[in-house]
Scaffold this motif. Structure first.
Motif: not given
Length: 497
Positions: A345-346, A126-139
């Protein structure tokens, strides 16, 4: 709704628009998770000791959690690439919730060891995926602001957790695990409900999102700089500070153990003072000023701890180090988001970033602790500050991460076109184009067919032939006279001139 950040924080008329609700849900989830971790962390060694094991074995429980985070991070990155951020995030939360709840029922040391190891796997998911999700959704224009919010929420939760745990200490050693498990289940449900119909968080269609590999990111000097910076962050902030500062307070300053908690709280206060502002203003002024300045300030504060001979000096240097860490921590995350870029996606890239911090957290206390034992606390903390200073130098020599980079395919196309037109054969190419244009114009004037026209030319009347239509219509008769070449320049000559 388009994913073009219509509800994002792109600045309009100088004002920041509200962030998407999905961002706030994830920030709130990070806050609750951090509080729960703070509930469990203080009682975990004591709980392990209750099974009749020594101090080393009790410490191994903590190390097992961190080690599994480190080892499973690459797998988490690949899962994000394959399954998407949302699925991996929810799955990781469920694994930690179930393993934490089961830890409250553990009947032996080895049961607790296995369950905490499983918790480490879920934690890195959840650490890696939450950071990836925040990055993708952030303007893109608000990545620093979002990273500041994320870091602030997690930090406040981490500071609040032990205080809440102290208030619940009378409930026994097992109850914090139960409370943490219930909190994680609530967060899982809230995140699921908030993101299940979200267009921002929806998985991208196959082929609709660019995949960035670790090798692709490693080719960029900015990514190599952020890996070292996060390694130094893990070693100095999460490793050495937690391991050495309590010992420094008790053994060198001869203070009570409670003052160690005060020193760590003062460090956290320095963090909170600038975390959000650093992330927000790095969107305006770039990442490098905050990364360089923050690393140097934290390096000075960390080295200053080693020469502290009074409690006020210790607290002052702790606050300075906290300010520095608050400047570069959210900016690092925003820099990683810049490297990955929007609509990409990274997972492996984020896994590498997380592994760097975990590796520093594991190696830092061991290596620096051995140096403190063999030499002095002053030298050990000076070396730790040196790691951060090297990170600042690394940031000084790499490009600005937030600067937009031209797509490689487009760049190659432009270079090829330039080579074709402006290279060694450029003059010949331009002359050929000019001749072709002249020939086309001559053909139009003379009635000759061009290369791309199937229409045949109109035949000219023979010499002395009279235009029959002209006789019938009263128009002047057209007689063939001398050829243009006998009396005047050709059309080609005129056009050429």
């Amino acid at each position: 709704m388009s994913r073009s950040w219509a509800v994002g924080t792109a600045r309009s008329n100088g004002r920041a628009e509200p962030l998407p609700i999905e961002i706030w849900v994830l920030v709130g989830g990070a806050f609750v998770i951090a509080i729960g971790f703070g509930l469990v962390a203080p009682v975990l060694p004591q709980f392990a000791r209750s099974f009749g094991v020594g101090v080393a074995a009790a410490s191994a429980i903590v190390s097992a959690f961190a080690l599994m985070r480190l080892l499973f991070a690459p797998v988490s990155g690949r899962l994000v690439q394959r399954l998407g951020e949302r699925s991996v995030y929810l799955g990781g939360l469920l694994i930690v919730a179930v393993s934490t709840g089961a830890s409250a029922l553990a009947q032996s040391y080895w049961q607790l060891m296995v369950l905490r190891s499983l918790g480490g796997i879920g934690s890195t998911m959840f650490t890696v995926s939450s950071l990836a999700l925040v990055i993708r959704m952030s303007p893109p224009a608000a990545r620093g602001r979002v990273s500041g919010l994320w870091s602030t929420g997690f930090l406040i939760g981490s500071v609040s957790g032990p205080m809440v745990g102290g208030a619940l200490s009378g409930l026994g050693l097992r109850m914090p695990f139960v409370i943490y498990a219930v909190a994680l289940l609530l967060v899982t449900g809230a995140v699921y409900l908030a993101l299940r119909n979200s267009q921002l968080a929806a998985p991208e269609p196959v082929g609709g999102v660019r995949m960035m590999s670790f090798r692709e990111a490693w080719a960029r000097s900015e990514y190599r700089a952020v890996l070292w910076s996060n390694f130094a962050n893990g070693a100095a902030i999460f490793g050495v500070r937690m391991a050495l500062v309590p010992l420094l307070v008790v053994e060198v300053l001869h203070q009570t153990p409670g003052m160690a908690g005060v020193a760590l709280t003062v460090f956290a206060a320095g963090n909170v003072a600038v975390l959000f502002l650093a992330g927000r203003y790095s969107d305006r002024w770039g990442r490098k000023p905050f990364l360089i300045t923050g690393s140097l300030i934290c390096a000075l504060g960390t080295a200053g701890l080693g020469v502290a001979d009074t409690l006020p000096w210790l607290l002052g240097t702790s606050f300075v180090a906290g300010l520095g860490a608050g400047l570069f921590t959210p900016t690092q995350q925003a820099a990683v988001a810049d490297i990955i870029g929007p609509n990409a996606r990274g997972g492996p890239v984020l896994a590498g970033f997380q592994m760097a911090a975990d590796l520093g957290t594991v190696l830092g206390p061991v290596a620096v602790g051995a140096l403190a034992q063999q030499a002095s606390y002053g030298l050990a903390l000076a070396v730790t500050g040196g790691l951060l200073a090297v990170a600042a130098v690394g940031w000084a020599v790499v490009p600005e991460p937030s600067r937009k980079r031209e797509e490689p395919s487009r760049k190659r196309a432009v270079e090829d076109e330039c080579d074709h037109i402006c290279g060694a054969d450029g003059a010949d190419h331009q002359l050929a184009v000019h001749d072709a244009e002249v020939d086309h114009a001559v053909n139009e004037v003379a009635g000759a067919p061009s290369a791309d026209s199937p229409v045949p030319p109109i035949a000219e009347p023979a010499a002395g032939q009279v235009d029959g239509d002209a006789l019938g219509s009263g128009r002047p008769a057209r007689h063939a006279g001398p050829t243009p070449s006998d009396t005047e320049p050709t059309a080609r000559d005129s056009i050429s001139r």
